[in-house]
Design a protein around this motif. Structure first.
Motif, PDB file in Angstrom:
ATOM      1  N   GLU A 200     -24.347  21.741 -26.405  1.00  9.92           N
ATOM      2  CA  GLU A 200     -24.957  21.181 -25.194  1.00  9.92           C
ATOM      3  C   GLU A 200     -26.322  20.566 -25.464  1.00  9.92           C
ATOM      4  O   GLU A 200     -26.870  19.841 -24.646  1.00  9.92           O
ATOM      5  CB  GLU A 200     -25.084  22.257 -24.104  1.00  9.92           C
ATOM      6  N   ASN A 201     -26.886  20.857 -26.628  1.00 16.60           N
ATOM      7  CA  ASN A 201     -28.200  20.306 -26.960  1.00 16.60           C
ATOM      8  C   ASN A 201     -28.123  19.036 -27.804  1.00 16.60           C
ATOM      9  O   ASN A 201     -29.152  18.500 -28.202  1.00 16.60           O
ATOM     10  CB  ASN A 201     -29.029  21.351 -27.720  1.00 16.60           C
ATOM     11  N   GLN A 202     -26.924  18.541 -28.068  1.00 14.55           N
ATOM     12  CA  GLN A 202     -26.773  17.381 -28.941  1.00 14.55           C
ATOM     13  C   GLN A 202     -27.459  16.141 -28.363  1.00 14.55           C
ATOM     14  O   GLN A 202     -28.106  15.387 -29.084  1.00 14.55           O
ATOM     15  CB  GLN A 202     -25.295  17.084 -29.172  1.00 14.55           C
ATOM     16  N   GLU A 203     -27.336  15.941 -27.053  1.00  8.89           N
ATOM     17  CA  GLU A 203     -27.965  14.778 -26.434  1.00  8.89           C
ATOM     18  C   GLU A 203     -29.485  14.876 -26.518  1.00  8.89           C
ATOM     19  O   GLU A 203     -30.169  13.872 -26.764  1.00  8.89           O
ATOM     20  CB  GLU A 203     -27.522  14.669 -24.964  1.00  8.89           C
ATOM     21  N   ILE A 204     -30.006  16.081 -26.329  1.00 10.04           N
ATOM     22  CA  ILE A 204     -31.456  16.288 -26.451  1.00 10.04           C
ATOM     23  C   ILE A 204     -31.897  15.954 -27.870  1.00 10.04           C
ATOM     24  O   ILE A 204     -32.921  15.300 -28.075  1.00 10.04           O
ATOM     25  CB  ILE A 204     -31.829  17.745 -26.101  1.00 10.04           C
TER      26      ILE A 204
ATOM     27  N   ASN B  50     -30.429  13.953 -30.021  1.00  6.69           N
ATOM     28  CA  ASN B  50     -30.324  12.508 -30.239  1.00  6.69           C
ATOM     29  C   ASN B  50     -31.533  11.764 -29.664  1.00  6.69           C
ATOM     30  O   ASN B  50     -32.076  10.854 -30.293  1.00  6.69           O
ATOM     31  CB  ASN B  50     -29.039  11.970 -29.610  1.00  6.69           C
ATOM     32  N   GLN B  51     -31.950  12.159 -28.470  1.00  3.10           N
ATOM     33  CA  GLN B  51     -33.113  11.532 -27.836  1.00  3.10           C
ATOM     34  C   GLN B  51     -34.389  11.834 -28.618  1.00  3.10           C
ATOM     35  O   GLN B  51     -35.262  10.981 -28.779  1.00  3.10           O
ATOM     36  CB  GLN B  51     -33.239  12.013 -26.389  1.00  3.10           C
TER      37      GLN B  51
ATOM     38  N   GLN C  96     -36.491  21.454 -26.754  1.00  4.58           N
ATOM     39  CA  GLN C  96     -37.394  20.429 -27.283  1.00  4.58           C
ATOM     40  C   GLN C  96     -38.567  21.053 -28.026  1.00  4.58           C
ATOM     41  O   GLN C  96     -38.999  20.553 -29.073  1.00  4.58           O
ATOM     42  CB  GLN C  96     -37.922  19.538 -26.145  1.00  4.58           C
TER      43      GLN C  96
END
Length: 282
Positions: free
Chosen positions: A143-147, A149-150, A267
């Motif tokens: 679930e943290n993959q998008e974080i 990537n950003q 983060q």
């Protein structure tokens, strides 16, 4: 008959588990070039353990048959030695062979100067983190993959980071990432280390010290993991031609966090888990 189909099922399953990777060589060379190293390092750093089954070397049709047989064997041997030095698992039934120019060649000569690595990925169970002496957190959570990537998308290139750097500056390189509780590179981090290597080669007066930092660990005296990570970068640069006199390394553990531990978000964990470069001389 039933036993026959059962054996056939396991045979097919075994064959399908086999994967392969192709790498290419420069003309008349058996040394592993930069592009091939990136591919090999990515396989070595993969989350799944790899077992090498076969390495086949090939050559183009330039020169004699005898010469090309020898060249293709040397190419296969170079790949084998690279894996051996990285302590990659080698199958008990491992096969290494040079085919020379005796195979179905491509019209594109560059595609004939190659080696093919056949390997098998082995899923290994990750050890449970020990909060007293290791790095914890949610680094591998899907679930943290998008974080993630950003977070990485905002990173500047190595040349931009060093553009106005002067002696004493500390440059944060967030996209040199490691697997959780390990000094093995996470997928996708080989390129940034390669960029750092190229920058050092192009700027021979630059001297640096590599700093390793971890997140999530309240024990600030535990520096082993950060030390090993900094040393991994150090060893990579030395191995690829950077003089020892230009480099140093140090592991700080969690003693110098950007955000207070325990971190309040993923983060913050990412920001604390970082590699830094201190400019010693420029």
């Amino acid at each position: 008959m039933k036993n026959f189909f059962l054996l056939l099922f396991f045979f097919v399953k075994s064959v399908s588990a086999q994967e392969k990777l192709e790498v290419y060589f420069d003309f008349n060379k058996s040394e592993i070039n930069t592009k091939a190293k990136i591919k090999l390092d990515s396989l070595i750093a993969s989350k799944n353990k790899s077992e090498i089954l076969k390495i086949y070397g090939y050559a183009d049709s330039v020169d004699t048959n005898k010469y090309n047989d020898s060249l293709s064997s040397k190419r296969a041997k170079s790949i084998f030695n690279y894996f051996k030095e990285a302590k990659v698992a080698i199958s008990n039934q491992f096969e290494i062979k040079g085919f020379g120019e005796n195979y179905s060649q491509s019209k594109n000569l560059d595609k004939n100067r190659k080696a093919i690595i056949f390997f098998k990925s082995i899923l290994v169970q990750k050890p449970k983190p020990n909060p007293n002496n290791s790095e914890t957190g949610n680094f591998d959570s899907l679930e943290n993959q998008e974080i993630l990537n950003q977070f990485l998308a905002s990173e500047k290139s190595i040349s931009e980071k060093f553009k106005n750097a002067k002696k004493g500056d500390i440059i944060i390189i967030n996209n040199i990432l490691f697997q959780i509780n390990s000094e093995k590179l996470a997928d996708g981090s080989s390129q940034i280390i390669l960029d750092l290597l190229e920058y050092l080669k192009n700027n021979p007066k630059l001297k640096i010290e590599i700093h390793g930092n971890i997140c999530c660990n309240r024990n600030t005296n535990d520096v082993k993991l950060s030390y090993r990570r900094a040393k991994f970068v150090f060893d990579y640069l030395i191995k690829n031609g950077i003089a020892t006199a230009r480099l140093g390394y140090h592991g700080y553990g969690s003693a110098r966090p950007i955000y207070k531990i325990p971190e309040k978000s993923y983060q913050e964990e990412l920001a604390n888990r970082r590699v830094e470069i201190e400019v010693i001389e420029n």
